[in-house]
Design a protein around this motif. Structure first.
Motif, mmCIF file in Angstrom:
data_model
loop_
_atom_site.group_PDB
_atom_site.id
_atom_site.type_symbol
_atom_site.label_atom_id
_atom_site.label_comp_id
_atom_site.label_asym_id
_atom_site.label_seq_id
_atom_site.Cartn_x
_atom_site.Cartn_y
_atom_site.Cartn_z
ATOM 1 N N PHE A 1 0.797 -1.222 0.000
ATOM 2 C CA PHE A 1 0.000 0.000 0.000
ATOM 3 C C PHE A 1 0.835 1.280 0.000
ATOM 4 C CE2 PHE A 1 -3.333 -2.926 1.002
ATOM 5 C CZ PHE A 1 -4.468 -2.326 0.498
ATOM 6 N N ALA A 2 2.104 1.170 0.381
ATOM 7 C CA ALA A 2 2.957 2.359 0.410
ATOM 8 C C ALA A 2 4.408 1.919 0.254
ATOM 9 C CB ALA A 2 2.770 3.124 1.714
ATOM 10 N N THR A 3 5.218 2.792 -0.334
ATOM 11 C CA THR A 3 6.634 2.496 -0.552
ATOM 12 C C THR A 3 7.459 3.754 -0.323
ATOM 13 O OG1 THR A 3 6.118 0.799 -2.198
ATOM 14 C CG2 THR A 3 8.330 1.726 -2.278
ATOM 15 N N TRP A 4 8.638 3.562 0.241
ATOM 16 C CA TRP A 4 9.623 4.629 0.371
ATOM 17 C C TRP A 4 10.976 4.012 0.059
ATOM 18 C CZ3 TRP A 4 9.702 9.737 0.701
ATOM 19 C CH2 TRP A 4 10.900 10.353 1.033
ATOM 20 N N ILE A 5 11.773 4.690 -0.751
ATOM 21 C CA ILE A 5 13.100 4.208 -1.107
ATOM 22 C C ILE A 5 14.125 5.241 -0.667
ATOM 23 C CG2 ILE A 5 14.646 3.529 -2.985
ATOM 24 C CD1 ILE A 5 12.085 2.711 -4.547
ATOM 25 N N GLY A 6 15.127 4.787 0.078
ATOM 26 C CA GLY A 6 16.212 5.660 0.494
ATOM 27 C C GLY A 6 16.181 5.965 1.970
ATOM 28 N N PRO A 7 17.026 6.903 2.390
ATOM 29 C CA PRO A 7 17.107 7.258 3.799
ATOM 30 C C PRO A 7 15.744 7.732 4.315
ATOM 31 C CG PRO A 7 18.866 8.327 2.560
ATOM 32 C CD PRO A 7 17.936 7.700 1.568
ATOM 33 N N ALA A 8 15.483 7.440 5.581
ATOM 34 C CA ALA A 8 14.196 7.842 6.160
ATOM 35 C C ALA A 8 14.369 8.194 7.624
ATOM 36 C CB ALA A 8 13.170 6.718 6.004
ATOM 37 N N SER A 9 13.803 9.317 7.989
ATOM 38 C CA SER A 9 13.776 9.713 9.399
ATOM 39 C C SER A 9 12.643 8.956 10.088
ATOM 40 C CB SER A 9 13.513 11.213 9.505
ATOM 41 O OG SER A 9 12.208 11.504 9.006
ATOM 42 N N LYS A 10 12.618 9.028 11.402
ATOM 43 C CA LYS A 10 11.522 8.405 12.132
ATOM 44 C C LYS A 10 10.195 9.023 11.704
ATOM 45 C CE LYS A 10 9.676 7.507 16.702
ATOM 46 N NZ LYS A 10 9.844 7.749 18.135
ATOM 47 N N GLY A 11 10.166 10.336 11.519
ATOM 48 C CA GLY A 11 8.951 11.014 11.082
ATOM 49 C C GLY A 11 8.453 10.495 9.745
ATOM 50 N N LYS A 12 9.364 10.229 8.820
ATOM 51 C CA LYS A 12 8.991 9.711 7.507
ATOM 52 C C LYS A 12 8.429 8.291 7.636
ATOM 53 C CE LYS A 12 8.748 10.805 3.818
ATOM 54 N NZ LYS A 12 7.490 11.129 3.075
ATOM 55 N N VAL A 13 9.047 7.465 8.460
ATOM 56 C CA VAL A 13 8.573 6.090 8.649
ATOM 57 C C VAL A 13 7.176 6.101 9.274
ATOM 58 C CG1 VAL A 13 8.997 3.878 9.786
ATOM 59 C CG2 VAL A 13 10.914 5.147 8.783
ATOM 60 N N VAL A 14 6.982 6.930 10.275
ATOM 61 C CA VAL A 14 5.662 7.038 10.912
ATOM 62 C C VAL A 14 4.630 7.540 9.909
ATOM 63 C CG1 VAL A 14 4.347 8.303 12.675
ATOM 64 C CG2 VAL A 14 6.567 7.290 13.247
ATOM 65 N N GLU A 15 5.004 8.524 9.110
ATOM 66 C CA GLU A 15 4.110 9.062 8.076
ATOM 67 C C GLU A 15 3.734 7.988 7.048
ATOM 68 O OE1 GLU A 15 4.908 11.962 4.313
ATOM 69 O OE2 GLU A 15 5.541 12.756 6.263
ATOM 70 N N LEU A 16 4.663 7.120 6.719
ATOM 71 C CA LEU A 16 4.431 6.051 5.759
ATOM 72 C C LEU A 16 3.448 5.001 6.320
ATOM 73 C CD1 LEU A 16 5.538 5.000 2.950
ATOM 74 C CD2 LEU A 16 7.114 3.599 4.310
ATOM 75 N N VAL A 17 3.604 4.679 7.588
ATOM 76 C CA VAL A 17 2.829 3.597 8.204
ATOM 77 C C VAL A 17 1.456 4.032 8.680
ATOM 78 C CG1 VAL A 17 2.810 2.058 10.212
ATOM 79 C CG2 VAL A 17 4.902 2.332 8.895
ATOM 80 N N THR A 18 1.360 5.210 9.253
ATOM 81 C CA THR A 18 0.145 5.660 9.948
ATOM 82 C C THR A 18 -1.162 5.520 9.151
ATOM 83 O OG1 THR A 18 1.445 7.116 11.352
ATOM 84 C CG2 THR A 18 -0.904 7.589 11.198
ATOM 85 N N PRO A 19 -1.212 5.882 7.875
ATOM 86 C CA PRO A 19 -2.487 5.744 7.154
ATOM 87 C C PRO A 19 -2.998 4.313 7.036
ATOM 88 C CG PRO A 19 -0.961 7.130 5.920
ATOM 89 C CD PRO A 19 -0.189 6.505 7.045
ATOM 90 N N HIS A 20 -2.149 3.346 7.321
ATOM 91 C CA HIS A 20 -2.518 1.942 7.104
ATOM 92 C C HIS A 20 -2.766 1.173 8.395
ATOM 93 C CE1 HIS A 20 -1.545 2.969 3.065
ATOM 94 N NE2 HIS A 20 -0.400 3.433 3.497
ATOM 95 N N LEU A 21 -2.815 1.902 9.493
ATOM 96 C CA LEU A 21 -3.056 1.255 10.801
ATOM 97 C C LEU A 21 -4.521 0.925 10.994
ATOM 98 C CD1 LEU A 21 -0.717 3.405 13.037
ATOM 99 C CD2 LEU A 21 -0.238 1.210 11.959
#
Length: 108
Positions: free
Chosen positions: A88-108
């Motif tokens: 449902f979502a993808t991120w490639i490359g370096p990621a801050s904690k904020g970016k990881v949380v932003e990526l995951v949160t909509p799918h909880l």
């Protein structure tokens, strides 16, 4: 769900990620990558803080080359959010904690 990061391989990726109950943040990484090693503590924090809502799993692209190939992984780290067997979502490359949380949160 666990409050630690699961290490997954070609052998158990489908069972622990694709067929898992609830969302899974799957991280394709390489031990030799400094960017991937920098992301590890962030993954641990996310796994702990979202333990009751998301599973965090990581697969080493060198040790799990079949799975990495199956999902078209060409760069590390690559983060995919799986839910009900689909990405449902993808991120490639370096990621801050904020970016990881932003990526995951909509799918909880």
């Amino acid at each position: 769900m666990a409050d630690t990061v699961l290490d997954v391989t070609d052998t158990d990726f489908e069972a622990k990620v694709v067929k898992a109950q609830g969302p899974v943040l799957a991280v394709f990484r390489a031990e030799w990558s400094g960017v991937c090693r920098t992301l590890d503590p962030v993954l641990g924090e996310v796994a702990h803080e979202f333990a009751d809502r998301v599973t965090v799993a990581r697969a080493d692209v060198d040790q799990s080359s079949q799975t990495a190939s199956e999902y078209g992984i060409t760069a590390t780290p690559t983060l995919h959010v799986f839910k009900d067997g689909q990405i449902f979502a993808t991120w490639i490359g370096p990621a801050s904690k904020g970016k990881v949380v932003e990526l995951v949160t909509p799918h909880l």
